[in-house]
Design an enzyme around this catalytic site. Structure first.
Site, PDB file in Angstrom:
ATOM      1  N   GLU A 489      -2.521  -8.215   0.958  1.00 38.16           N
ATOM      2  CA  GLU A 489      -3.119  -8.818   2.156  1.00 38.16           C
ATOM      3  C   GLU A 489      -3.948  -7.725   2.806  1.00 38.16           C
ATOM      4  OE1 GLU A 489      -2.964 -11.905   3.252  1.00 38.16           O
ATOM      5  OE2 GLU A 489      -1.509 -12.706   1.826  1.00 38.16           O
ATOM      6  N   CYS A 523      -6.449  -8.335  11.792  1.00 34.86           N
ATOM      7  CA  CYS A 523      -7.202  -8.410  10.527  1.00 34.86           C
ATOM      8  C   CYS A 523      -8.099  -9.643  10.464  1.00 34.86           C
ATOM      9  CB  CYS A 523      -6.236  -8.402   9.356  1.00 34.86           C
ATOM     10  SG  CYS A 523      -5.082  -9.775   9.417  1.00 34.86           S
TER      11      CYS A 523
HETATM   12  P1  NAD Z   1      -2.888   1.103   5.944  1.00 34.45           P
HETATM   13  O1  NAD Z   1      -3.428   0.584   4.673  1.00 34.45           O
HETATM   14  O2  NAD Z   1      -3.345   2.438   6.387  1.00 34.45           O
HETATM   15  O3  NAD Z   1      -1.287   1.173   5.886  1.00 34.45           O
HETATM   16  C1  NAD Z   1      -0.509   0.103   5.448  1.00 34.45           C
HETATM   17  C2  NAD Z   1       0.813   0.612   4.873  1.00 34.45           C
HETATM   18  O4  NAD Z   1       0.525   1.443   3.755  1.00 34.45           O
HETATM   19  C3  NAD Z   1       1.630   1.436   5.838  1.00 34.45           C
HETATM   20  O5  NAD Z   1       2.974   1.036   5.748  1.00 34.45           O
HETATM   21  C4  NAD Z   1       1.452   2.862   5.355  1.00 34.45           C
HETATM   22  O6  NAD Z   1       2.619   3.621   5.551  1.00 34.45           O
HETATM   23  C5  NAD Z   1       1.180   2.692   3.894  1.00 34.45           C
HETATM   24  N1  NAD Z   1       0.250   3.718   3.377  1.00 34.45           N
HETATM   25  C6  NAD Z   1      -0.735   4.330   4.062  1.00 34.45           C
HETATM   26  N2  NAD Z   1      -1.379   5.190   3.253  1.00 34.45           N
HETATM   27  C7  NAD Z   1      -0.792   5.132   2.059  1.00 34.45           C
HETATM   28  C8  NAD Z   1      -0.989   5.803   0.809  1.00 34.45           C
HETATM   29  N3  NAD Z   1      -1.944   6.715   0.658  1.00 34.45           N
HETATM   30  N4  NAD Z   1      -0.181   5.483  -0.221  1.00 34.45           N
HETATM   31  C9  NAD Z   1       0.785   4.568  -0.080  1.00 34.45           C
HETATM   32  N5  NAD Z   1       1.023   3.918   1.075  1.00 34.45           N
HETATM   33  C10 NAD Z   1       0.259   4.192   2.137  1.00 34.45           C
HETATM   34  O7  NAD Z   1      -3.194  -0.010   7.036  1.00 34.45           O
HETATM   35  P2  NAD Z   1      -3.042   0.075   8.599  1.00 34.45           P
HETATM   36  O8  NAD Z   1      -4.001   1.084   9.126  1.00 34.45           O
HETATM   37  O9  NAD Z   1      -1.615   0.206   8.959  1.00 34.45           O
HETATM   38  O10 NAD Z   1      -3.515  -1.399   8.990  1.00 34.45           O
HETATM   39  C11 NAD Z   1      -4.859  -1.748   9.162  1.00 34.45           C
HETATM   40  C12 NAD Z   1      -5.437  -2.385   7.929  1.00 34.45           C
HETATM   41  O11 NAD Z   1      -4.607  -3.443   7.477  1.00 34.45           O
HETATM   42  C13 NAD Z   1      -6.768  -3.049   8.230  1.00 34.45           C
HETATM   43  O12 NAD Z   1      -7.619  -2.844   7.143  1.00 34.45           O
HETATM   44  C14 NAD Z   1      -6.437  -4.508   8.368  1.00 34.45           C
HETATM   45  O13 NAD Z   1      -7.493  -5.378   8.109  1.00 34.45           O
HETATM   46  C15 NAD Z   1      -5.355  -4.645   7.348  1.00 34.45           C
HETATM   47  N6  NAD Z   1      -4.511  -5.778   7.654  1.00 34.45           N
HETATM   48  C16 NAD Z   1      -4.564  -6.866   6.852  1.00 34.45           C
HETATM   49  C17 NAD Z   1      -3.804  -7.977   7.175  1.00 34.45           C
HETATM   50  C18 NAD Z   1      -3.815  -9.213   6.332  1.00 34.45           C
HETATM   51  O14 NAD Z   1      -2.981 -10.078   6.555  1.00 34.45           O
HETATM   52  N7  NAD Z   1      -4.712  -9.362   5.394  1.00 34.45           N
HETATM   53  C19 NAD Z   1      -2.987  -7.955   8.294  1.00 34.45           C
HETATM   54  C20 NAD Z   1      -2.973  -6.823   9.068  1.00 34.45           C
HETATM   55  C21 NAD Z   1      -3.732  -5.732   8.756  1.00 34.45           C
END
Ligand code: NAD
Length: 748
Positions: A489, A523
């Site tokens: 997602e 998002c």
């Molecule tokens: P992110 O991708 O930075 O982090 C998401 C998760 O991944 C966190 O739990 C984090 O600990 C983990 N993570 C971060 N870096 C990582 C790595 N290098 N390796 C493995 N795991 C890692 O996202 P965010 O900043 O927390 O959230 C914002 C993003 O999420 C935006 O792009 C937003 O559009 C998206 N989002 C999508 C939805 C959806 O339903 N499609 C919903 C909410 C947010």
């Protein structure tokens, strides 16, 4: 090699609230009852088969030892002998229907009764049940054994007892070769303790008090808090040695020869490799232990899933104000928004699952061809097994728990990993949630990228990730290593087309609400408005009006406007203020992580704000010549999570719907569509893979297991497919299995 101490992580068993050193609510009686009768059969589901004359060979049904529902095979009436064997493998399910089936395979779960067996073996029910009785006796598990052995070495979570239990209840399930499974699960169980010994409080940044390690002990899940404080996973590993003896003693309470096997297996700490292994892969033990529980079939019965879902509802209800408070601390989230988008939203999902679970779980009969007309063909809704859910920061409760609802409803064991950025909510979830859910089937892992990387070194049966496309690629790469199916997602730039034919004030209200809800950290927020320059001029005063009405003259003083999650995101967003022309807002305050609700006019395609997802309270307006140019622009970009179109002319809205592609679409409103549990929610292409919400969540975490059950008799029908092949046989077989085109005349 990495030092374990560098990894800060925690897993909670739910028995004790370490930080506050107070007893937390007990596991509800319903769950306890289920734990004490683990492996109990799921709802029986009988499918009546067409009656066919009996012919045939005995003994095979007995060997099948299937999980789930039992389907009796036609032609087994003479197989009462075999049913005895099967019965001995121990059926925990409810045996119904005609006998013979009952004894035919040791299964928990649904039985499908086959006709044609009348009078075949009336004793089979007893056989099955005796299997059950024996195995369920073992479900007392090794917890007490663990309890006795632990205490000295810091945090010990005894999973070996579970492993032991799986051994015993593996028999309940009657999987062939399960004794092996369970024996090996004893091993990881003990190593599991090392992997799971860590401090929650370290992450939280506060220090855990010591001395709790030995305090609990009764439940088999012992956790010491101190020392973990972040720094030293090594203390946890030290604990693993303590755990090595536990599995075996725990199993002492369980039945059968399997326990001997488990005792005989060297524990990681005994072979001197355990410590190193758990340093390299600190989550291996946890995953193994959940898998061991999964193999017992504990999560399969509907009542068990319902119990967990009810517990989740209790969590939302009892900890509601704590949750809202944590959200407010993390993002200055107004309670109204927290309630709507997180608590109530999740509760709706839980209730929807509870209302429909029995229906969702049912086997789905499918159409058959002539060759299988007398058989039983259906789709079994199988849980995947052990799944992991990784959540982002912006809706830290909703985006962790809504997938969890699906995972539990589908009967999986689950690890959840909240976002480390929403740290107050993360801590609350990690501490409180395990108090409500069954620690044998559920765990919370905390931490950031490093922890996720290590976690995903283990093989899961499903990965559910919500976050950015950048990290989505990393997750998908990790999943590919084990060929693990996954849902992504992700985010992206959601276009919002505004037509010249519009009620501009209504459109502006809806756009402003969807965009500035949670300070734009949504998002599915409209990422940018796309319209003609004339429309921009007409829309702008209405946007200004809406912002003023919603947040007042000074939005920074409004209790209804949130803040950005951290300084990094603040700086990233502040840089966007250089793009286009600031038409509304534009103020910022770094100390407060505040950026005013802002609208930028006349932004250009090449400017940074049009290159990446905004994900904050800045709305750029990108102007085009007309509707077709807008559609062309949208289609040149990565496919978004959602596309919006506003127009009083429904042809225009439909035109945008028909000519673009996105995960979701909404006409004349923004984010409200996501509250519908009946709609699939998810992206396409760059914005994601897969969907969830409502039944789609259940389906996401369910393996649709295509199943055909045939009788052992009627062999004459089958000769048509056996060699020696002839042209006549070929034509006959094709006529039995071919799918004909509807409406085509086959005579000419
Ligand atoms: P992110 O991708 O930075 O982090 C998401 C998760 O991944 C966190 O739990 C984090 O600990 C983990 N993570 C971060 N870096 C990582 C790595 N290098 N390796 C493995 N795991 C890692 O996202 P965010 O900043 O927390 O959230 C914002 C993003 O999420 C935006 O792009 C937003 O559009 C998206 N989002 C999508 C939805 C959806 O339903 N499609 C919903 C909410 C947010």
């Amino acid at each position: 090699m990495e030092r374990a101490g560098e990894i800060v992580q925690s897993v909670f068993s739910g028995q004790w609230d370490i930080r506050q050193q107070r007893k937390v609510p007990e596991i509800p009686k319903q769950i306890k009852d289920m734990q004490s009768t683990e492996g109990a059969g799921a709802q029986p589901q009988q499918h009546k088969f067409q009656e066919i004359p009996l012919q045939s060979d005995a003994g095979q049904a007995g060997s099948s030892g299937a999980s789930g529902q039992q389907r009796g095979f036609p032609g087994q009436s003479k197989n009462s002998g075999s049913s005895g064997q099967a019965g001995s493998s121990g059926a925990s399910g409810q045996q119904r229907g005609s006998s013979g089936q009952a004894g035919s395979c040791g299964a928990s779960g649904q039985q499908r009764g086959f006709s044609g067996q009348p009078g075949s073996c009336s004793s089979s029910g007893q056989q099955g049940s005796s299997g059950q009785a024996e195995s369920s006796g073992s479900s007392g598990r090794g917890s007490s054994g663990q309890a006795g052995s632990s205490g000295s070495s810091g945090q010990q979570r005894g999973f070996s007892g579970q492993a032991g239990s799986s051994g015993s209840s593996g028999q309940q399930w009657g999987f062939p070769g399960q004794s092996k499974c369970s024996a090996s699960s004893g091993q990881p169980g003990s190593s599991g303790s090392s992997g799971q010994q860590r401090g929650s409080l370290g992450q939280a940044g506060s220090s855990g008090s010591s001395g709790q390690a030995g305090s609990s002990g009764s439940s088999g899940q012992q956790r010491g808090s101190s020392g973990q404080a972040g720094s030293s996973g090594s203390s946890g590993q030290a604990g693993s040695s303590g755990s090595s003896g536990r599995g075996s003693s725990g199993q002492a309470g369980s039945s059968s020869g399997q326990q001997q096997k488990i005792q005989d297996l060297p524990s990681p700490s005994q072979d001197n490799k355990g410590g190193e292994l758990s340093r390299m892969n600190p989550y291996a033990g946890l995953v193994d232990c959940l898998r061991a529980t999964w193999l017992t079939g504990k999560t399969r019965p509907m009542e068990y899933r319902q119990g967990q879902l009810e517990a989740l509802n209790r969590f939302l209800e009892e900890r509601r104000s704590d949750l809202l408070h944590a959200l407010n601390q993390d993002m200055r989230r107004p309670h109204f928004e927290g309630e709507v988008a997180e608590v109530a939203f999740t509760r709706s999902e839980v209730n929807n699952a509870l209302n429909n679970l029995s229906c969702w779980m049912k086997d789905e009969n499918v159409s058959k061809n002539l060759a299988t007309k007398l058989d039983c063909a259906f789709i079994r809704k199988d849980p995947y097994g052990v799944v992991v859910i990784i959540a982002p920061y912006n809706y830290p409760i909703n985006l962790l728990l809504v997938p969890l609802v699906g995972a539990i409803a589908a009967g999986n064991c689950v690890i959840v990993k909240p976002s480390e950025l929403a740290r107050h909510t993360e801590r609350l979830l990690a501490e409180a949630l395990p108090c409500y859910l069954d620690p044998e089937t559920f765990a919370v892992v905390t931490g950031g990228s490093e922890e996720v990387t290590k976690l995903l070194e283990n093989q899961f049966d499903y990965i559910f990730f919500t976050g950015s496309p950048r990290v989505g690629k990393i997750i998908m790469t990790a999943a590919a290593k084990h060929l693990t199916p996954l849902t992504l997602e992700l985010g992206g730039k959601n276009p919002c087309y505004v037509d010249k034919c519009c009620n501009f004030q209504n459109a502006a209200n809806r756009i402003v609400w969807g965009k500035f809800f949670n300070a734009g950290q949504t998002c599915i927020a409209p990422d940018y408005v796309i319209c003609t320059i004339e429309t921009q001029e007409r829309l702008m005063p209405c946007l200004r009006q809406a912002i003023r009405e919603f947040y007042g003259e000074c939005p920074q003083d409004s209790p209804d406007f949130g803040r950005l999650i951290d300084d990094k995101h603040f700086r990233r967003l502040r840089a966007f203020l250089e793009c286009g022309r600031v038409a509304i807002g534009g103020e910022s305050d770094e100390c407060d992580r505040y950026i005013a609700p802002t609208v930028l006019a006349d932004v250009k395609e090449w400017e940074p704000i049009m290159q990446e997802e905004v994900f904050g309270p800045i709305l750029p307006i990108f102007t085009v010549g007309d509707l077709d140019e807008a559609i062309h622009y949208i289609n040149r970009k990565q496919r978004p999570l959602v596309a919006y179109a506003f127009s009083c002319d429904c042809k225009v809205v439909n035109h945008v719907l028909n000519c673009t592609s996105s995960g979701n679409f909404s006409g004349n409103d923004t984010i409200i569509y996501s509250t519908l549990v009946s709609l699939p929610f998810g992206g396409i292409g760059y914005s994601g893979l897969g969907k969830y919400h409502g039944k789609f969540s259940f389906d996401t975490f369910t393996h649709q297991r295509g199943t055909l059950l045939r009788c052992m008799g009627l062999e004459a029908i089958n000769t048509v497919r056996y060699p020696p092949y002839t042209e006549g046989k070929l034509q006959l077989l094709l006529s039995l299995v071919d799918v004909k085109r509807k409406g085509m005349c086959t005579l000419l």
